[in-house]
Design a protein around this motif. Sequence first.
Motif, PDB file in Angstrom:
ATOM      1  N   LEU A   1       0.822  -1.214   0.000  1.00 29.21           N
ATOM      2  CA  LEU A   1       0.000   0.000   0.000  1.00 29.21           C
ATOM      3  C   LEU A   1       0.856   1.264   0.000  1.00 29.21           C
ATOM      4  O   LEU A   1       0.503   2.253  -0.639  1.00 29.21           O
ATOM      5  CB  LEU A   1      -0.930   0.013   1.210  1.00 29.21           C
ATOM      6  CG  LEU A   1      -1.999  -1.064   1.211  1.00 29.21           C
ATOM      7  CD1 LEU A   1      -2.694  -1.125   2.564  1.00 29.21           C
ATOM      8  CD2 LEU A   1      -3.000  -0.829   0.091  1.00 29.21           C
ATOM      9  N   ILE A   2       1.964   1.221   0.712  1.00 29.33           N
ATOM     10  CA  ILE A   2       2.842   2.386   0.782  1.00 29.33           C
ATOM     11  C   ILE A   2       3.449   2.693  -0.577  1.00 29.33           C
ATOM     12  O   ILE A   2       3.603   3.844  -0.962  1.00 29.33           O
ATOM     13  CB  ILE A   2       3.950   2.164   1.829  1.00 29.33           C
ATOM     14  CG1 ILE A   2       3.321   2.150   3.224  1.00 29.33           C
ATOM     15  CG2 ILE A   2       5.038   3.226   1.732  1.00 29.33           C
ATOM     16  CD1 ILE A   2       4.243   1.624   4.305  1.00 29.33           C
ATOM     17  N   ASN A   3       3.774   1.663  -1.305  1.00 26.12           N
ATOM     18  CA  ASN A   3       4.424   1.869  -2.595  1.00 26.12           C
ATOM     19  C   ASN A   3       3.711   1.071  -3.676  1.00 26.12           C
ATOM     20  O   ASN A   3       4.079  -0.063  -3.966  1.00 26.12           O
ATOM     21  CB  ASN A   3       5.893   1.471  -2.524  1.00 26.12           C
ATOM     22  CG  ASN A   3       6.640   1.855  -3.761  1.00 26.12           C
ATOM     23  OD1 ASN A   3       6.066   2.276  -4.761  1.00 26.12           O
ATOM     24  ND2 ASN A   3       7.943   1.716  -3.720  1.00 26.12           N
ATOM     25  N   THR A   4       2.716   1.647  -4.281  1.00 25.25           N
ATOM     26  CA  THR A   4       2.018   0.949  -5.367  1.00 25.25           C
ATOM     27  C   THR A   4       2.852   0.930  -6.638  1.00 25.25           C
ATOM     28  O   THR A   4       2.458   0.342  -7.630  1.00 25.25           O
ATOM     29  CB  THR A   4       0.638   1.578  -5.665  1.00 25.25           C
ATOM     30  OG1 THR A   4       0.821   2.955  -5.955  1.00 25.25           O
ATOM     31  CG2 THR A   4      -0.306   1.387  -4.506  1.00 25.25           C
ATOM     32  N   GLN A   5       4.028   1.560  -6.607  1.00 23.45           N
ATOM     33  CA  GLN A   5       4.989   1.471  -7.708  1.00 23.45           C
ATOM     34  C   GLN A   5       5.905   0.268  -7.482  1.00 23.45           C
ATOM     35  O   GLN A   5       7.041   0.268  -7.915  1.00 23.45           O
ATOM     36  CB  GLN A   5       5.839   2.749  -7.773  1.00 23.45           C
ATOM     37  CG  GLN A   5       5.059   4.009  -7.922  1.00 23.45           C
ATOM     38  CD  GLN A   5       4.597   4.233  -9.346  1.00 23.45           C
ATOM     39  OE1 GLN A   5       4.999   3.509 -10.245  1.00 23.45           O
ATOM     40  NE2 GLN A   5       3.747   5.210  -9.540  1.00 23.45           N
ATOM     41  N   ALA A   6       5.423  -0.726  -6.800  1.00 27.30           N
ATOM     42  CA  ALA A   6       6.243  -1.817  -6.288  1.00 27.30           C
ATOM     43  C   ALA A   6       6.958  -2.649  -7.342  1.00 27.30           C
ATOM     44  O   ALA A   6       7.731  -3.510  -6.999  1.00 27.30           O
ATOM     45  CB  ALA A   6       5.375  -2.741  -5.435  1.00 27.30           C
ATOM     46  N   LYS A   7       6.719  -2.403  -8.584  1.00 23.74           N
ATOM     47  CA  LYS A   7       7.330  -3.242  -9.609  1.00 23.74           C
ATOM     48  C   LYS A   7       8.745  -2.798  -9.962  1.00 23.74           C
ATOM     49  O   LYS A   7       9.368  -3.325 -10.857  1.00 23.74           O
ATOM     50  CB  LYS A   7       6.467  -3.256 -10.857  1.00 23.74           C
ATOM     51  CG  LYS A   7       5.151  -3.972 -10.625  1.00 23.74           C
ATOM     52  CD  LYS A   7       4.337  -4.040 -11.852  1.00 23.74           C
ATOM     53  CE  LYS A   7       4.955  -4.884 -12.917  1.00 23.74           C
ATOM     54  NZ  LYS A   7       5.047  -6.290 -12.687  1.00 23.74           N
ATOM     55  N   GLU A   8       9.290  -1.844  -9.250  1.00 23.87           N
ATOM     56  CA  GLU A   8      10.616  -1.332  -9.581  1.00 23.87           C
ATOM     57  C   GLU A   8      11.638  -1.679  -8.510  1.00 23.87           C
ATOM     58  O   GLU A   8      11.381  -1.575  -7.328  1.00 23.87           O
ATOM     59  CB  GLU A   8      10.564   0.194  -9.770  1.00 23.87           C
ATOM     60  CG  GLU A   8       9.580   0.653 -10.817  1.00 23.87           C
ATOM     61  CD  GLU A   8       9.820   0.063 -12.192  1.00 23.87           C
ATOM     62  OE1 GLU A   8      10.984  -0.151 -12.560  1.00 23.87           O
ATOM     63  OE2 GLU A   8       8.842  -0.210 -12.896  1.00 23.87           O
TER      64      GLU A   8
END
Length: 193
Positions: free
Chosen positions: A88-95
């Motif tokens: 939830l904190i980092n929805t850019q989690a794919k990096e």
Amino acid sequence: MNQFELYFSLGITHILDIEGYDHILFVIALCSIYTILDWRKILVLVTAFTIGHSLTLALATLKFISVNADLIELLIPVTIAITSASNLINTQAKEGRWIQLNYLFALFFGLIHGLGFSNFLKSLLGRESSILEPLLAFNLGLELGQLVIVVAFLAFTFILLHILNIKQKLWILISSSMVFLLSVYMIYEANFG
């Protein structure tokens, strides 16, 4: 049914048991930032979790370590809450770094989950003369059960993202929020239930 088949089957049914949904939620929390195209990353992730829980499952079952069962029952939902909160904190989690953090969660929190599995397995092994074969069979069954969860979750994710055209960031937000709320409830139940 021989001993190996029995414990292999028990490993599968133990992780897929809906009444023990804590492990299912953890695997979902780990995988919710991925799509089916990330299958190599997911394989590494699930393997890290397996290494973690296999290590403590073996050590606890062989009575090299012992941890209070109530503490483990509290820590398991905490691991789920931390993992889903990180999504939830980092929805850019794919990096980059965030993916590596997820691998560390899988490995380290797998150690805690292995202690949870060990209480169940120790109760079954009381009458066995040798526990190495049952331990291996149970671990392999757990691994297959985890893969079933991952495949089902990724298939559901594929339908949502590619057929219903839901945005991946929204799906991460929805799935991780649901898992987080369930884990908070589990933490409450472990303390006050």
